[in-house]
Design a protein around this motif. Structure first.
Motif, mmCIF file in Angstrom:
data_model
loop_
_atom_site.group_PDB
_atom_site.id
_atom_site.type_symbol
_atom_site.label_atom_id
_atom_site.label_comp_id
_atom_site.label_asym_id
_atom_site.label_seq_id
_atom_site.Cartn_x
_atom_site.Cartn_y
_atom_site.Cartn_z
ATOM 1 N N ILE A 87 56.401 49.545 12.781
ATOM 2 C CA ILE A 87 57.703 50.112 13.172
ATOM 3 C C ILE A 87 57.630 51.635 13.156
ATOM 4 C CG2 ILE A 87 60.091 50.405 12.406
ATOM 5 C CD1 ILE A 87 60.031 47.456 11.529
ATOM 6 N N GLN A 88 56.958 52.195 12.144
ATOM 7 C CA GLN A 88 56.814 53.650 12.063
ATOM 8 C C GLN A 88 55.984 54.176 13.228
ATOM 9 O OE1 GLN A 88 58.433 55.598 9.771
ATOM 10 N NE2 GLN A 88 57.752 57.252 11.083
ATOM 11 N N ASN A 89 54.928 53.455 13.617
ATOM 12 C CA ASN A 89 54.129 53.854 14.780
ATOM 13 C C ASN A 89 55.000 53.933 16.033
ATOM 14 O OD1 ASN A 89 51.809 53.961 13.251
ATOM 15 N ND2 ASN A 89 51.061 51.957 13.886
ATOM 16 N N ALA A 90 55.862 52.938 16.223
ATOM 17 C CA ALA A 90 56.748 52.940 17.388
ATOM 18 C C ALA A 90 57.767 54.067 17.292
ATOM 19 C CB ALA A 90 57.454 51.590 17.516
ATOM 20 N N HIS A 91 58.245 54.337 16.095
ATOM 21 C CA HIS A 91 59.232 55.400 15.898
ATOM 22 C C HIS A 91 58.626 56.783 16.164
ATOM 23 C CE1 HIS A 91 62.789 57.317 14.313
ATOM 24 N NE2 HIS A 91 62.037 58.049 13.508
ATOM 25 N N ASP A 92 57.335 56.947 15.871
ATOM 26 C CA ASP A 92 56.677 58.236 16.025
ATOM 27 C C ASP A 92 56.310 58.575 17.467
ATOM 28 O OD1 ASP A 92 56.887 58.619 13.315
ATOM 29 O OD2 ASP A 92 54.818 58.020 12.871
ATOM 30 N N LEU A 93 56.444 57.622 18.373
ATOM 31 C CA LEU A 93 56.113 57.880 19.779
ATOM 32 C C LEU A 93 57.050 58.944 20.359
ATOM 33 C CD1 LEU A 93 55.575 54.268 21.170
ATOM 34 C CD2 LEU A 93 53.831 56.020 20.864
ATOM 35 N N LYS A 94 56.488 59.837 21.174
ATOM 36 C CA LYS A 94 57.325 60.835 21.836
ATOM 37 C C LYS A 94 58.195 60.165 22.898
ATOM 38 C CE LYS A 94 54.237 64.615 20.906
ATOM 39 N NZ LYS A 94 53.192 65.467 21.404
ATOM 40 N N GLN A 95 57.592 59.248 23.640
ATOM 41 C CA GLN A 95 58.333 58.457 24.634
ATOM 42 C C GLN A 95 58.312 57.014 24.164
ATOM 43 O OE1 GLN A 95 56.137 59.258 28.227
ATOM 44 N NE2 GLN A 95 57.728 60.666 28.929
ATOM 45 N N LYS A 96 59.465 56.475 23.924
ATOM 46 C CA LYS A 96 59.575 55.107 23.415
ATOM 47 C C LYS A 96 59.894 54.151 24.563
ATOM 48 C CE LYS A 96 61.344 56.853 19.033
ATOM 49 N NZ LYS A 96 60.801 58.155 19.257
ATOM 50 N N PRO A 97 59.539 52.873 24.412
ATOM 51 C CA PRO A 97 59.956 51.892 25.419
ATOM 52 C C PRO A 97 61.485 51.813 25.476
ATOM 53 C CG PRO A 97 58.311 50.963 23.951
ATOM 54 C CD PRO A 97 58.716 52.279 23.382
ATOM 55 N N ILE A 98 62.001 51.651 26.668
ATOM 56 C CA ILE A 98 63.451 51.576 26.861
ATOM 57 C C ILE A 98 63.815 50.134 27.192
ATOM 58 C CG2 ILE A 98 65.398 52.374 28.247
ATOM 59 C CD1 ILE A 98 63.658 54.919 28.799
ATOM 60 N N ILE A 99 64.664 49.548 26.360
ATOM 61 C CA ILE A 99 65.123 48.172 26.554
ATOM 62 C C ILE A 99 66.564 48.237 27.035
ATOM 63 C CG2 ILE A 99 65.562 45.959 25.446
ATOM 64 C CD1 ILE A 99 63.410 46.748 23.374
ATOM 65 N N SER A 100 66.831 47.610 28.190
ATOM 66 C CA SER A 100 68.194 47.631 28.714
ATOM 67 C C SER A 100 68.502 46.318 29.422
ATOM 68 C CB SER A 100 68.387 48.816 29.668
ATOM 69 O OG SER A 100 67.478 48.707 30.756
ATOM 70 N N TYR A 101 69.780 46.051 29.580
ATOM 71 C CA TYR A 101 70.243 44.848 30.269
ATOM 72 C C TYR A 101 70.756 45.240 31.637
ATOM 73 C CZ TYR A 101 72.884 40.684 31.398
ATOM 74 O OH TYR A 101 73.374 39.573 32.035
ATOM 75 N N THR A 102 70.226 44.594 32.675
ATOM 76 C CA THR A 102 70.668 44.842 34.045
ATOM 77 C C THR A 102 71.173 43.535 34.638
ATOM 78 O OG1 THR A 102 68.485 44.363 34.997
ATOM 79 C CG2 THR A 102 68.894 46.642 34.308
ATOM 80 N N SER A 103 71.588 43.577 35.881
ATOM 81 C CA SER A 103 72.081 42.370 36.546
ATOM 82 C C SER A 103 70.963 41.350 36.759
ATOM 83 C CB SER A 103 72.726 42.726 37.880
ATOM 84 O OG SER A 103 71.776 43.364 38.712
ATOM 85 N N GLU A 104 69.711 41.789 36.748
ATOM 86 C CA GLU A 104 68.573 40.880 36.930
ATOM 87 C C GLU A 104 68.116 40.245 35.624
ATOM 88 O OE1 GLU A 104 65.726 43.493 38.615
ATOM 89 O OE2 GLU A 104 66.677 43.530 40.576
ATOM 90 N N GLY A 105 68.415 40.884 34.509
ATOM 91 C CA GLY A 105 67.993 40.394 33.198
ATOM 92 C C GLY A 105 67.718 41.562 32.270
ATOM 93 N N ILE A 106 66.837 41.344 31.318
ATOM 94 C CA ILE A 106 66.458 42.407 30.375
ATOM 95 C C ILE A 106 65.225 43.112 30.918
ATOM 96 C CG2 ILE A 106 65.623 42.908 28.049
ATOM 97 C CD1 ILE A 106 67.229 40.529 27.066
ATOM 98 N N THR A 107 65.302 44.415 31.042
ATOM 99 C CA THR A 107 64.144 45.187 31.487
ATOM 100 C C THR A 107 63.632 46.033 30.326
ATOM 101 O OG1 THR A 107 65.541 46.988 32.287
ATOM 102 C CG2 THR A 107 64.880 45.340 33.896
ATOM 103 N N ILE A 108 62.326 46.044 30.212
ATOM 104 C CA ILE A 108 61.659 46.868 29.201
ATOM 105 C C ILE A 108 60.749 47.822 29.955
ATOM 106 C CG2 ILE A 108 60.135 46.874 27.205
ATOM 107 C CD1 ILE A 108 61.077 43.956 26.707
ATOM 108 N N VAL A 109 61.013 49.106 29.832
ATOM 109 C CA VAL A 109 60.231 50.119 30.533
ATOM 110 C C VAL A 109 59.383 50.850 29.509
ATOM 111 C CG1 VAL A 109 60.317 52.154 32.014
ATOM 112 C CG2 VAL A 109 62.068 50.378 32.237
ATOM 113 N N PHE A 110 58.069 50.727 29.660
ATOM 114 C CA PHE A 110 57.133 51.401 28.768
ATOM 115 C C PHE A 110 56.908 52.835 29.250
ATOM 116 C CE2 PHE A 110 56.300 46.961 27.953
ATOM 117 C CZ PHE A 110 56.096 46.939 26.584
ATOM 118 N N PRO A 111 56.494 53.720 28.355
ATOM 119 C CA PRO A 111 56.243 55.108 28.747
ATOM 120 C C PRO A 111 55.177 55.193 29.849
ATOM 121 C CG PRO A 111 56.227 54.895 26.359
ATOM 122 C CD PRO A 111 56.291 53.509 26.925
ATOM 123 N N GLU A 112 55.401 56.075 30.789
ATOM 124 C CA GLU A 112 54.461 56.213 31.902
ATOM 125 C C GLU A 112 53.142 56.845 31.463
ATOM 126 O OE1 GLU A 112 56.010 57.773 35.506
ATOM 127 O OE2 GLU A 112 57.803 56.530 35.396
#
Length: 149
Positions: free
Chosen positions: A56-81
């Motif tokens: 959890i700390q490793n994920a918290h320390d990321l400069k760009q974190k994955p973004i979890i959101s709900y859209t009309s298609e479902g749940i999208t998870i966008v990882f850092p580019e």
């Protein structure tokens, strides 16, 4: 027949015990009042707590974190580019605190930085998302609640 106070007290206690026993049996036998644990093998899970906190700390320390959101298609998870999408591995576990039968896991295998969990797999209500993933040998854990309408 005359009932004295001692007999009345015994009858009252017996009725109260019957009342409580009735509700205990009703709750235990009715699936509407399900009282399952959120995590199976709770004590084994608890023994790995420090490892989980490090991820959890490793994920918290990321400069760009994955973004979890709900859209009309479902749940999208966008990882850092900045991460190579094809090198990200792991699983996304979705669980319903209210109904264990709806829980499911989705493996992470990406060709682009976005993972979509289709709306057809999801029922309205509160979901917990546990995303265990690794990139370049480093393990991460992201936990988020999400509400689906």
């Amino acid at each position: 027949m005359k009932i004295n106070w001692g007999t009345g007290l015994v009858i009252a206690i017996a009725l109260f015990m019957s009342f409580i026993l009735y509700f205990v049996i009703k709750v235990q036998s009715n699936s509407k009042y399900d009282n399952e644990l959120v995590v199976e093998e709770y004590y084994k899970h608890d023994a790995r707590f420090q490892e989980e906190m490090e991820r959890i700390q490793n994920a918290h320390d990321l400069k760009q974190k994955p973004i979890i959101s709900y859209t009309s298609e479902g749940i999208t998870i966008v990882f850092p580019e900045s991460f190579a999408s094809n090198q990200i591995t792991g699983t996304v576990s979705l669980y319903r605190p209210s109904n264990k039968k709806l829980d499911f896991d989705t493996p992470i295998s990406l060709s682009n930085p976005t993972l979509l969990i289709p709306k057809s797999k999801l029922v309205g209500g509160q979901w917990g998302i546990n995303m265990e993933w690794q990139y370049d040998g480093k393990k991460y854990l992201t936990k988020e609640p999400i509400y689906i309408q």
